[in-house]
Design a protein around this motif. Structure first.
Motif, mmCIF file in Angstrom:
data_model
loop_
_atom_site.group_PDB
_atom_site.id
_atom_site.type_symbol
_atom_site.label_atom_id
_atom_site.label_comp_id
_atom_site.label_asym_id
_atom_site.label_seq_id
_atom_site.Cartn_x
_atom_site.Cartn_y
_atom_site.Cartn_z
ATOM 1 N N ILE A 201 -66.031 -6.457 7.413
ATOM 2 C CA ILE A 201 -65.534 -8.322 6.807
ATOM 3 C C ILE A 201 -66.597 -8.402 6.831
ATOM 4 O O ILE A 201 -66.542 -9.735 6.298
ATOM 5 N N GLU B 265 -63.491 -12.164 1.681
ATOM 6 C CA GLU B 265 -62.804 -11.481 3.283
ATOM 7 C C GLU B 265 -61.397 -11.282 3.169
ATOM 8 O O GLU B 265 -60.667 -10.483 3.974
ATOM 9 N N TYR C 29 -59.778 -17.484 6.557
ATOM 10 C CA TYR C 29 -61.126 -15.862 6.236
ATOM 11 C C TYR C 29 -60.913 -16.816 4.600
ATOM 12 O O TYR C 29 -60.531 -17.419 3.866
ATOM 13 N N CYS D 4 -59.534 -7.776 4.146
ATOM 14 C CA CYS D 4 -58.992 -7.255 5.133
ATOM 15 C C CYS D 4 -57.523 -6.914 4.975
ATOM 16 O O CYS D 4 -56.973 -5.925 5.292
ATOM 17 N N ASP E 289 -64.225 -4.708 11.735
ATOM 18 C CA ASP E 289 -65.029 -6.003 11.184
ATOM 19 C C ASP E 289 -65.678 -6.158 10.754
ATOM 20 O O ASP E 289 -66.925 -7.210 10.209
ATOM 21 N N ASP E 290 -66.721 -4.905 10.973
ATOM 22 C CA ASP E 290 -67.995 -4.953 10.362
ATOM 23 C C ASP E 290 -68.289 -5.294 9.636
ATOM 24 O O ASP E 290 -69.472 -5.983 7.913
#
Length: 157
Positions: A45, A26, A22, A30, A42-43
């Motif tokens: 991220i 990100e 990543y 996370c 996850d959107d």
């Protein structure tokens, strides 16, 4: 949501995400999502994927700082025009920015990694430190402010 954050675990998770593929922004998101046990898709991220290398490549804001700013916005940002709580978000973002700048030397990716080849292991080590600081400072601000909110909400005895 978990508020019992093990800062060493948080820092290590961010470093692991960063060193596992990543990008800096990100990785911060996370690690905050995981350690605070947030139900972020996850959107979120994906929304941060344009920040690395200083907004795609120009060397502007460090992605780790941008990721932390996104997290502060989630907790303390406005959700409708005219909401005065945006001022709090600005203040907290300034605190993150100023702490990051004092600790890391600059808020700009280009300045932070000047003289390093992108693929150099030394650059990756340096950036890992930026990610670790940004995620830790972000979490400290979030926890402090949530605790302050709870104190304000409790009626006096």
């Amino acid at each position: 949501m978990n508020r019992n954050i093990d800062m060493e675990r948080l820092r290590q998770d961010a470093a692991d995400y960063f060193n596992g593929g990543y990008a800096c922004s990100e990785s911060v998101i996370c690690a905050i999502r995981k350690n605070f046990d947030l139900d972020w898709p996850d959107d979120v991220i994906a929304m941060s994927s344009g920040f690395p290398w200083g907004l795609g490549d120009p060397g502007c804001i460090c992605g780790a700082l941008a990721g932390g700013t996104m997290c502060l916005g989630y907790f303390f940002g406005r959700r409708r025009p005219g909401d005065p709580k945006v001022q709090r978000c600005f203040r907290l973002t300034t605190e993150l920015h100023d702490g990051f700048t004092a600790r890391c030397g600059a808020p700009c990716c280009g300045k932070l990694i000047a003289g390093y080849d992108r693929d150099a292991p030394e650059r990756k080590v340096k950036c890992t430190g930026f990610v670790e600081y940004a995620v830790t400072k972000t979490a400290e601000i979030i926890l402090r402010e949530l605790a302050a909110d709870e104190t304000e909400e409790r009626p006096e005895a």
